[in-house]
Write a protein that holds these residues in place. Structure first.
Motif, PDB file in Angstrom:
ATOM      1  N   ALA A   1      -4.771  14.564  -4.108  1.00 18.19           N
ATOM      2  CA  ALA A   1      -5.410  13.687  -4.621  1.00 18.19           C
ATOM      3  C   ALA A   1      -5.366  12.265  -4.300  1.00 18.19           C
ATOM      4  CB  ALA A   1      -4.903  13.417  -5.949  1.00 18.19           C
ATOM      5  N   LEU A   2      -4.056  11.866  -3.731  1.00 20.76           N
ATOM      6  CA  LEU A   2      -3.915  10.569  -3.163  1.00 20.76           C
ATOM      7  C   LEU A   2      -4.952  10.107  -1.792  1.00 20.76           C
ATOM      8  CD1 LEU A   2       0.017   9.814  -3.048  1.00 20.76           C
ATOM      9  CD2 LEU A   2      -1.720   8.633  -4.285  1.00 20.76           C
TER      10      LEU A   2
ATOM     11  N   ASN B   1      -8.135   1.330  -4.316  1.00 17.94           N
ATOM     12  CA  ASN B   1      -6.980   0.934  -3.802  1.00 17.94           C
ATOM     13  C   ASN B   1      -6.898  -0.498  -3.803  1.00 17.94           C
ATOM     14  OD1 ASN B   1      -4.488   1.528  -2.220  1.00 17.94           O
ATOM     15  ND2 ASN B   1      -5.548   2.272  -0.285  1.00 17.94           N
TER      16      ASN B   1
ATOM     17  N   GLN C   1      -3.507   8.098  -9.157  1.00 19.87           N
ATOM     18  CA  GLN C   1      -4.637   8.657  -8.828  1.00 19.87           C
ATOM     19  C   GLN C   1      -5.956   7.937  -9.210  1.00 19.87           C
ATOM     20  OE1 GLN C   1      -4.093  12.831  -8.928  1.00 19.87           O
ATOM     21  NE2 GLN C   1      -2.042  12.650  -8.005  1.00 19.87           N
ATOM     22  N   HIS C   2      -5.789   6.696  -9.083  1.00 21.75           N
ATOM     23  CA  HIS C   2      -7.026   6.008  -9.633  1.00 21.75           C
ATOM     24  C   HIS C   2      -8.214   5.634  -8.903  1.00 21.75           C
ATOM     25  CE1 HIS C   2      -3.156   4.237 -11.549  1.00 21.75           C
ATOM     26  NE2 HIS C   2      -3.914   5.038 -12.572  1.00 21.75           N
ATOM     27  N   GLY C   3      -8.138   6.041  -7.478  1.00 23.05           N
ATOM     28  CA  GLY C   3      -8.940   5.852  -6.600  1.00 23.05           C
ATOM     29  C   GLY C   3      -9.348   4.419  -6.017  1.00 23.05           C
TER      30      GLY C   3
ATOM     31  N   GLU D   1      -0.725  16.638  -5.317  1.00 29.80           N
ATOM     32  CA  GLU D   1      -0.929  15.266  -5.482  1.00 29.80           C
ATOM     33  C   GLU D   1      -1.110  14.508  -4.367  1.00 29.80           C
ATOM     34  OE1 GLU D   1      -0.416  14.759  -8.499  1.00 29.80           O
ATOM     35  OE2 GLU D   1       0.882  16.316  -9.447  1.00 29.80           O
TER      36      GLU D   1
ATOM     37  N   GLN E   1      -2.197   7.747 -15.880  1.00 29.25           N
ATOM     38  CA  GLN E   1      -2.830   8.800 -15.238  1.00 29.25           C
ATOM     39  C   GLN E   1      -4.327   8.571 -15.393  1.00 29.25           C
ATOM     40  OE1 GLN E   1      -2.263  13.246 -16.632  1.00 29.25           O
ATOM     41  NE2 GLN E   1      -0.277  11.967 -16.582  1.00 29.25           N
TER      42      GLN E   1
ATOM     43  N   GLN F   1      -7.906  10.994  -1.609  1.00 27.70           N
ATOM     44  CA  GLN F   1      -9.006  10.666  -1.710  1.00 27.70           C
ATOM     45  C   GLN F   1      -9.197   8.966  -2.295  1.00 27.70           C
ATOM     46  OE1 GLN F   1     -11.293  13.312  -1.756  1.00 27.70           O
ATOM     47  NE2 GLN F   1      -9.589  14.265  -1.134  1.00 27.70           N
ATOM     48  N   CYS F   2      -8.091   8.355  -2.139  1.00 26.86           N
ATOM     49  CA  CYS F   2      -8.046   6.865  -2.520  1.00 26.86           C
ATOM     50  C   CYS F   2      -8.596   6.079  -1.435  1.00 26.86           C
ATOM     51  CB  CYS F   2      -6.844   6.411  -2.832  1.00 26.86           C
ATOM     52  SG  CYS F   2      -6.005   6.972  -4.415  1.00 26.86           S
TER      53      CYS F   2
ATOM     54  N   LEU G   1       3.272   9.826  -8.774  1.00 30.42           N
ATOM     55  CA  LEU G   1       2.210  10.167  -8.069  1.00 30.42           C
ATOM     56  C   LEU G   1       0.985  10.462  -8.948  1.00 30.42           C
ATOM     57  CD1 LEU G   1       3.579  12.022  -4.781  1.00 30.42           C
ATOM     58  CD2 LEU G   1       2.851   9.593  -5.071  1.00 30.42           C
ATOM     59  N   ARG G   2       1.288  11.324  -9.986  1.00 28.41           N
ATOM     60  CA  ARG G   2       0.276  11.988 -10.872  1.00 28.41           C
ATOM     61  C   ARG G   2      -0.568  10.717 -11.495  1.00 28.41           C
ATOM     62  NH1 ARG G   2      -1.302  16.130 -13.553  1.00 28.41           N
ATOM     63  NH2 ARG G   2      -0.878  17.265 -11.714  1.00 28.41           N
TER      64      ARG G   2
END
Length: 407
Positions: free
Chosen positions: A290-291, A258, A254-256, A287, A215, A293-294, A250-251
């Motif tokens: 946050a996803l 893709n 969330q690295h942004g 979650e 994460q 936002q990728c 999923l946590r």
């Protein structure tokens, strides 16, 4: 506390080793407080086995002043140890730190252990890799933590023993608080080919743990190598995923950025999410948010669609159980286990009953087949809500009103 006889090295190792299954309590802290000055006063050098045993025994000790005093007392003993640490000692020592919060005492322990790892002349075997990294799960980013990661990376890279599924999950799970650094990337680079070479299938918990541990990893070539290695493990997993496994995975994703590797992980997870049969917790909304936002991709859209269908189920389940997760008392949170919700507080632990501070002391609220009832350990169960005016009287059971609450 009153003992005047000095402790020898074996005494220290054995005493702390014996605490390995003791949960945090006033009594445990009293024992730690009594032992810390005895360790400081001991003039005997601890050997490698003593050190490994002593730190291993701390694995269930929550962060406290007493635990920090023990860590502080152990630092010079580690530094003074002239005997090389074995791979088992390295693994046990770091594994014992798993519940230690970041502190100057913990950092001093890490600083003392790092050169001992470097001095170990052989590669680490798979079990030691898993236990050592797992123990770092609460260590915040620091110079001392990075020194330990730098020492471990070549030992992992040189290892010839295949990693088992649990080792993969434990090793990556332990990295969950490690910020992006050259040292962290070196560990990821060392682990990636080992994951690829492992012929053992990972179960759902292994996969959830492994992805959860990523994460705080920034997008990098090393992270992408790990993701590439995990994709076939997800595809090959024949065990059905539970909601908890998906939420953990999923946590960690969330690295942004893709990347193709991250998209492949999304694609592998979609059928696993579709097959989840137990209800998700309210954390799923966080979650999902946050996803989203990728960077957009067909794979991201597919996993978002799969998750949105599960959010509808969360809403339905909460309505059926009459649970308002937004109005729990301060500090309490709701979670799921095998299709049943439970409640957790960091000070009071876990319980099945819904916490309701508006009820008289000892009463709890439950649901059965969508209907609410109230229970007291001494007075039993009833349909009607107990009030403070009558809380000193024995509650009348629902059966006395001509109905059974189990109907």
């Amino acid at each position: 506390c009153q003992s005047l006889e000095p402790l020898n090295g074996q005494d220290i190792g054995n005493a702390l080793y014996g605490l390995q299954r003791c949960a945090d309590s006033t009594e445990l802290r009293a024992v730690l407080a009594a032992l810390a000055p005895k360790i400081c006063q001991s003039s005997e050098r601890l050997n490698a086995q003593n050190i490994g045993n002593a730190l291993y025994g701390l694995q269930r000790c929550a962060d406290s002043a007493e635990l920090r005093a023990i860590l502080d007392a152990m630092v010079p003993k580690i530094v003074q140890c002239s005997e090389p640490l074995s791979e088992q000692t390295i693994g046990n020592a770091l594994y014992g730190l798993q519940r230690c919060a970041d502190s100057k005492e913990l950092r001093a322990i890490l600083e003392a252990i790092a050169p001992k790892i470097i001095q170990y002349p052989e590669p680490l075997k798979q079990q030691a890799i898993g236990t050592a990294l797992y123990g770092l799960q609460r260590c915040a980013d620091s110079t001392e933590l990075r020194a330990v990661l730098a020492a471990l990376a070549p030992k992992i890279r040189q290892s010839l023993e295949p990693l088992k599924g649990q080792t993969v999950g434990n090793a990556l799970y332990g990295l969950q608080r490690c910020a992006d650094s050259t040292e962290l990337r070196a560990v990821l680079a060392a682990l990636a080919p080992k994951i690829c070479q492992s012929s053992e299938r990972l179960n759902a918990q292994n996969i959830g743990n492994a992805l959860y541990g990523l994460q705080r990893c920034a997008d990098s070539a090393e992270l992408r190598e790990v993701l590439t290695a995990i994709v076939p493990k997800i595809v090959q997993c024949s065990e059905p995923f539970k909601s908890q496994h998906v939420e953990m995975a999923l946590r960690g994703l969330q690295h942004g950025r893709n990347s193709l590797e991250l998209r492949a992980v999304f694609a592998a997870l979609v059928p696993k999410i579709d097959a989840v049969s137990d209800p998700f917790s309210h954390r799923l909304r966080r979650e999902l948010s946050a996803l989203q936002q990728c960077e957009d991709s067909p794979e991201l859209q597919a996993i978002v669609a799969a998750l949105k269908s599960k959010i509808t189920n969360v809403d339905d389940h909460e309505r059926r159980g009459r649970i308002d997760v937004g109005n729990l008392p301060a500090g309490w949170s709701m979670h799921w286990h095998e299709g049943k919700n439970f409640y957790y507080h960091p000070d009071h632990g876990s319980q099945w009953a819904l916490v309701d501070e508006s009820l008289p002391y000892g009463w709890s609220v439950h649901t059965d087949k969508g209907r609410t009832y109230y229970h007291h350990q001494q007075h039993g169960s009833q349909w009607s809500r107990p009030d403070f005016a009558s809380c000193d009287m024995r509650s009348v059971r629902a059966s006395k009103h001509g109905e059974s609450w189990r109907d």
